[in-house]
Write a protein that holds these residues in place. Structure first.
Motif, short mmCIF file in Angstrom:
data_model
loop_
_atom_site.label_atom_id
_atom_site.label_comp_id
_atom_site.label_asym_id
_atom_site.label_seq_id
_atom_site.Cartn_x
_atom_site.Cartn_y
_atom_site.Cartn_z
N MET A 1 5.41 0.63 -11.31
CA MET A 1 5.02 1.59 -10.28
C MET A 1 3.82 1.05 -9.50
SD MET A 1 4.00 5.64 -10.65
CE MET A 1 2.39 5.27 -11.37
N ASN A 2 4.06 0.63 -8.25
CA ASN A 2 2.97 0.11 -7.44
C ASN A 2 2.68 1.05 -6.27
OD1 ASN A 2 5.01 -0.36 -5.54
ND2 ASN A 2 5.27 -2.50 -6.15
N GLY A 3 2.00 0.53 -5.26
CA GLY A 3 1.60 1.39 -4.15
C GLY A 3 2.75 2.02 -3.40
N SER A 4 3.90 1.36 -3.39
CA SER A 4 5.05 1.90 -2.65
C SER A 4 5.60 3.17 -3.28
CB SER A 4 6.16 0.85 -2.56
OG SER A 4 6.67 0.53 -3.84
N ASN A 5 5.14 3.49 -4.49
CA ASN A 5 5.59 4.71 -5.16
C ASN A 5 4.76 5.94 -4.76
OD1 ASN A 5 6.25 2.37 -7.33
ND2 ASN A 5 7.77 4.02 -7.44
N TYR A 6 3.73 5.74 -3.93
CA TYR A 6 2.86 6.84 -3.51
C TYR A 6 3.01 7.11 -2.02
CZ TYR A 6 0.39 6.26 -7.98
OH TYR A 6 0.07 6.18 -9.30
N GLU A 7 2.79 8.37 -1.66
CA GLU A 7 2.77 8.78 -0.26
C GLU A 7 1.49 9.58 -0.01
OE1 GLU A 7 5.85 11.46 0.98
OE2 GLU A 7 5.75 10.76 3.06
N PHE A 8 0.75 9.18 1.00
CA PHE A 8 -0.46 9.88 1.41
C PHE A 8 -0.16 10.66 2.68
CE2 PHE A 8 -2.15 7.33 -1.76
CZ PHE A 8 -3.53 7.41 -1.89
N LEU A 9 -0.46 11.96 2.66
CA LEU A 9 -0.19 12.83 3.80
C LEU A 9 -1.48 13.50 4.25
CD1 LEU A 9 3.10 14.55 2.56
CD2 LEU A 9 2.91 12.83 4.37
N VAL A 10 -1.72 13.50 5.56
CA VAL A 10 -2.89 14.16 6.11
C VAL A 10 -2.44 15.26 7.07
CG1 VAL A 10 -4.34 12.12 5.87
CG2 VAL A 10 -3.09 12.49 8.01
N GLY A 11 -3.34 16.18 7.35
CA GLY A 11 -3.04 17.27 8.26
C GLY A 11 -4.20 18.24 8.33
N PHE A 12 -4.07 19.24 9.17
CA PHE A 12 -5.07 20.30 9.22
C PHE A 12 -4.78 21.32 8.12
CE2 PHE A 12 -5.13 19.01 13.79
CZ PHE A 12 -6.46 18.62 13.84
N GLN A 13 -5.83 21.84 7.50
CA GLN A 13 -5.69 22.90 6.52
C GLN A 13 -5.53 24.22 7.28
OE1 GLN A 13 -5.30 22.50 3.33
NE2 GLN A 13 -5.24 24.66 2.78
N LEU A 14 -4.31 24.73 7.32
CA LEU A 14 -4.00 25.90 8.14
C LEU A 14 -3.95 27.18 7.31
CD1 LEU A 14 -1.02 24.35 10.15
CD2 LEU A 14 -3.43 24.42 10.84
N CYS B 1 0.85 -1.19 0.00
CA CYS B 1 0.00 0.00 0.00
C CYS B 1 0.89 1.24 0.00
CB CYS B 1 -0.88 0.02 1.25
SG CYS B 1 -2.26 -1.13 1.21
N PRO B 2 0.34 2.38 -0.38
CA PRO B 2 1.09 3.63 -0.23
C PRO B 2 1.44 3.86 1.23
CG PRO B 2 -0.83 3.95 -1.64
CD PRO B 2 -0.98 2.59 -1.03
N SER B 3 2.50 4.59 1.48
CA SER B 3 2.83 4.98 2.85
C SER B 3 1.89 6.10 3.27
CB SER B 3 4.29 5.43 2.95
OG SER B 3 4.50 6.59 2.15
N ILE B 4 1.73 6.26 4.57
CA ILE B 4 0.86 7.32 5.08
C ILE B 4 1.56 8.00 6.25
CG2 ILE B 4 -0.38 5.80 6.69
CD1 ILE B 4 -2.90 7.51 6.05
N GLY B 5 1.34 9.31 6.35
CA GLY B 5 1.94 10.06 7.44
C GLY B 5 1.17 11.34 7.69
N VAL B 6 1.47 11.95 8.83
CA VAL B 6 0.89 13.26 9.18
C VAL B 6 1.94 14.31 8.87
CG1 VAL B 6 -0.15 14.64 11.00
CG2 VAL B 6 -0.42 12.15 11.02
N LEU B 7 1.58 15.29 8.06
CA LEU B 7 2.53 16.31 7.62
C LEU B 7 3.03 17.13 8.81
CD1 LEU B 7 3.94 17.57 5.16
CD2 LEU B 7 2.04 19.19 5.02
N ASP B 8 4.34 17.18 8.96
CA ASP B 8 4.95 17.92 10.06
C ASP B 8 4.57 19.40 9.97
OD1 ASP B 8 6.53 18.33 12.31
OD2 ASP B 8 8.29 18.84 11.11
N GLY B 9 4.13 19.97 11.07
CA GLY B 9 3.71 21.36 11.10
C GLY B 9 2.23 21.54 10.87
N ALA B 10 1.59 20.53 10.25
CA ALA B 10 0.14 20.58 10.03
C ALA B 10 -0.57 19.56 10.92
CB ALA B 10 -0.19 20.31 8.56
N THR C 1 -3.02 12.53 15.88
CA THR C 1 -2.04 11.69 16.56
C THR C 1 -1.64 10.44 15.79
OG1 THR C 1 -3.85 10.63 17.78
CG2 THR C 1 -2.72 12.49 18.84
N LYS C 2 -2.53 9.91 14.95
CA LYS C 2 -2.21 8.65 14.28
C LYS C 2 -3.01 8.51 13.01
CE LYS C 2 -1.67 3.68 15.26
NZ LYS C 2 -1.92 2.59 16.25
N ALA C 3 -2.42 7.84 12.01
CA ALA C 3 -3.10 7.58 10.75
C ALA C 3 -2.87 6.13 10.35
CB ALA C 3 -2.59 8.51 9.65
N ALA C 4 -3.86 5.55 9.66
CA ALA C 4 -3.76 4.16 9.20
C ALA C 4 -4.30 4.07 7.78
CB ALA C 4 -4.54 3.23 10.12
#
Length: 208
Positions: free
Chosen positions: A178-191, A59-68, A91-94
């Motif tokens: 190019m499979n899922g490992s080539n994508y990155e999903f980032l979440v955060g607050f819209q500031l 699957c694509p990687s997922i993370g919370v954008l630093d600062g957001a 605090t956490k994403a899945a």
């Protein structure tokens, strides 16, 4: 394709509700699941023939954008502690995903959770924050960005609350190269620019 099993004796739910339950369960596990695997039955020859087809697909990687990852909402009169309407953090994403070989696409479901605290300047117990999902490739190429509402309700006399936001059915293409490992999903607050600048200048410790 199923990542976590639901109780067979549980009442039937809609597909959307069931997917939300799976994502909520993922957030409670210590590790993010990045694919699925099959347990084969049959002869060893069949297993060898199906080995490549049944191998776990990333699957694509997922993370919370630093600062957001956090937001402080003020009442517009100042930036003192007495002017704080609400403070929140992610605090956490899945993430989980499913490959469609026919369409050569990957369907991605994700969820993230966090907490919010009511400030002394709050005039309502029902608020809506803005969050985003940004999809990029690992080479930095931007694919898409979507903005979502995050409703936050403080019930009773409570001053803090947990929230959960799920985003289902984001689709990205894949190829043999190019499979899922080539994508990155980032979440955060819209500031706003002011909120982002505040986060940079005023580091805040983890919420309770």
């Amino acid at each position: 394709m199923q990542f976590l099993s639901l109780r067979k004796d549980a009442p039937r739910r809609s597909v959307s509700a069931a997917r939300g339950i799976v994502l909520a369960a993922l957030l409670l596990t210590p590790l993010v699941l990045g694919g699925c695997s099959w347990l084969g039955m049959g002869s060893s020859d069949d297993e060898e023939l199906d080995l490549e087809a049944s191998a776990p697909k990333p699957c694509p990687s997922i993370g919370v954008l630093d600062g957001a990852d956090r937001i402080t909402v003020f009442n517009g009169r100042g930036n003192d502690l007495t002017d704080v309407v609400m403070r929140a953090e992610i605090t956490k994403a899945a993430i989980k995903c499913e490959y469609d070989k026919g369409d050569r696409t990957i369907s991605v479901d994700l969820a993230f959770n966090g907490g919010a605290e009511l400030g002394p300047a709050a005039t309502s117990r029902d608020m809506v924050l803005k969050g985003f999902l940004a999809v990029t490739r690992v080479d930095g190429t931007k694919v898409s960005k979507q903005i979502y509402d995050i409703p936050v309700t403080f019930s009773g006399t409570g001053r803090d609350v947990r929230f959960l936001k799920s985003v289902e059915g984001t689709v990205v293409p894949y190829t043999p190269e190019m499979n899922g490992s080539n994508y990155e999903f980032l979440v955060g607050f819209q500031l706003t620019h002011e909120q982002l600048d505040y986060n940079r200048k005023v580091p805040v410790g983890p919420m309770k």
